[in-house]
Scaffold this motif. Structure first.
Motif, PDB file in Angstrom:
ATOM      1  N   VAL A  91     -23.302 -31.039   8.727  1.00 21.96           N
ATOM      2  CA  VAL A  91     -23.944 -32.247   9.243  1.00 21.96           C
ATOM      3  C   VAL A  91     -25.405 -32.219   8.789  1.00 21.96           C
ATOM      4  CG1 VAL A  91     -24.473 -31.224  11.501  1.00 21.96           C
ATOM      5  CG2 VAL A  91     -24.230 -33.683  11.311  1.00 21.96           C
ATOM      6  N   ARG A  92     -25.930 -33.363   8.378  1.00 21.63           N
ATOM      7  CA  ARG A  92     -27.281 -33.402   7.819  1.00 21.63           C
ATOM      8  C   ARG A  92     -28.366 -33.124   8.857  1.00 21.63           C
ATOM      9  NH1 ARG A  92     -25.237 -38.319   5.414  1.00 21.63           N
ATOM     10  NH2 ARG A  92     -26.814 -39.567   6.476  1.00 21.63           N
ATOM     11  N   PHE A 126     -31.810 -41.079  17.679  1.00 21.39           N
ATOM     12  CA  PHE A 126     -31.733 -40.092  16.599  1.00 21.39           C
ATOM     13  C   PHE A 126     -31.191 -40.715  15.316  1.00 21.39           C
ATOM     14  CE2 PHE A 126     -31.838 -36.365  19.665  1.00 21.39           C
ATOM     15  CZ  PHE A 126     -33.087 -35.957  19.243  1.00 21.39           C
ATOM     16  N   ASP A 127     -30.323 -41.692  15.429  1.00 18.50           N
ATOM     17  CA  ASP A 127     -29.861 -42.394  14.237  1.00 18.50           C
ATOM     18  C   ASP A 127     -31.030 -43.118  13.570  1.00 18.50           C
ATOM     19  OD1 ASP A 127     -27.824 -43.369  12.415  1.00 18.50           O
ATOM     20  OD2 ASP A 127     -28.063 -45.306  13.403  1.00 18.50           O
ATOM     21  N   ILE A 128     -31.849 -43.776  14.351  1.00 17.16           N
ATOM     22  CA  ILE A 128     -33.013 -44.497  13.811  1.00 17.16           C
ATOM     23  C   ILE A 128     -34.040 -43.517  13.242  1.00 17.16           C
ATOM     24  CG2 ILE A 128     -34.983 -45.947  14.459  1.00 17.16           C
ATOM     25  CD1 ILE A 128     -33.027 -47.256  16.547  1.00 17.16           C
ATOM     26  N   GLU A 133     -36.564 -40.336   8.500  1.00 15.65           N
ATOM     27  CA  GLU A 133     -36.669 -38.984   7.952  1.00 15.65           C
ATOM     28  C   GLU A 133     -35.989 -38.903   6.586  1.00 15.65           C
ATOM     29  OE1 GLU A 133     -35.412 -34.466   9.364  1.00 15.65           O
ATOM     30  OE2 GLU A 133     -35.369 -36.109  10.796  1.00 15.65           O
ATOM     31  N   GLU A 134     -34.826 -39.500   6.472  1.00 17.69           N
ATOM     32  CA  GLU A 134     -34.091 -39.431   5.213  1.00 17.69           C
ATOM     33  C   GLU A 134     -34.770 -40.225   4.104  1.00 17.69           C
ATOM     34  OE1 GLU A 134     -29.924 -40.170   5.864  1.00 17.69           O
ATOM     35  OE2 GLU A 134     -29.686 -38.159   6.710  1.00 17.69           O
ATOM     36  N   ARG A 152     -21.892 -35.751   6.482  1.00 20.93           N
ATOM     37  CA  ARG A 152     -22.107 -36.740   7.551  1.00 20.93           C
ATOM     38  C   ARG A 152     -23.468 -36.554   8.196  1.00 20.93           C
ATOM     39  NH1 ARG A 152     -18.315 -40.790   7.320  1.00 20.93           N
ATOM     40  NH2 ARG A 152     -16.353 -39.860   6.707  1.00 20.93           N
ATOM     41  N   LYS A 153     -23.957 -37.612   8.827  1.00 18.09           N
ATOM     42  CA  LYS A 153     -25.322 -37.614   9.337  1.00 18.09           C
ATOM     43  C   LYS A 153     -25.495 -36.861  10.655  1.00 18.09           C
ATOM     44  CE  LYS A 153     -27.706 -41.534   9.445  1.00 18.09           C
ATOM     45  NZ  LYS A 153     -28.436 -42.731   9.901  1.00 18.09           N
ATOM     46  N   LEU A 154     -24.814 -37.279  11.704  1.00 20.33           N
ATOM     47  CA  LEU A 154     -25.071 -36.737  13.042  1.00 20.33           C
ATOM     48  C   LEU A 154     -23.880 -36.060  13.703  1.00 20.33           C
ATOM     49  CD1 LEU A 154     -27.203 -39.667  14.519  1.00 20.33           C
ATOM     50  CD2 LEU A 154     -28.017 -37.420  13.828  1.00 20.33           C
TER      51      LEU A 154
END
Length: 159
Positions: A91-92, A126-128, A133-134, A152-154
């Motif tokens: 996970v990223r 955290f998604d926002i 950040e990315e 995957r992100k989260l």
């Protein structure tokens, strides 16, 4: 990178402040007064503890893996390197993942419907934050675009 006062927010300082407020809301905010059905409460309490411990371990392990590159700010440190091994291969943002899991665990442990809402709000936050950040990580590391396509992100295997 040119140094600016923290209140200018050029490295994402406002995200950290909001993050702390959301942590406080999850842990200390209103939980919702309605008691859960006894059968659900009997399962939710222990399941919540498992999620709190598991999420805490994931977040701690991911933070240790970053070592000196760890920062609460979404802007990467000037001396950072791209980390894509260990939990970061799954996970990223494993620190965010662990915190989210622990927040939902806390909501189950305290059996609070409002706390579940606060944990969901933390997930959205955290998604926002990770999007910002990315954007900085892609600008810093050309290989990040490929990493983002593979991992995957989260939430591993899901999002």
């Amino acid at each position: 990178m040119e140094r600016h006062p923290w209140w200018c927010g050029r490295r994402g300082e406002w995200y950290v402040g909001l993050q702390l407020c959301l942590f406080a809301l999850v842990v200390f905010g209103p939980t919702g007064a309605a008691p859960w059905p006894a059968a659900l409460a009997a399962v939710a309490g222990p399941a919540g503890i498992v999620l709190i411990v598991g999420g805490g371990l994931v977040a701690a392990a991911a933070a240790l893996h970053l070592g000196p590159h760890l920062t609460p700010l979404p802007h990467p440190k000037d001396s950072c390197e791209l980390v894509d091994s260990g939990l970061y291969a799954w996970v990223r943002h494993p620190i965010y993942c662990g915190i989210i899991v622990a927040a939902f665990g806390w909501a189950l442990h305290v059996q609070g419907l409002l706390t579940l809402l606060w944990a969901l709000l933390l997930l959205v936050f955290f998604d926002i934050k990770s999007r910002r950040e990315e954007a900085w990580l892609v600008a810093r590391f050309p290989a990040y675009a490929d990493y983002r396509r593979r991992v995957r992100k989260l939430i591993p295997f899901i999002y």
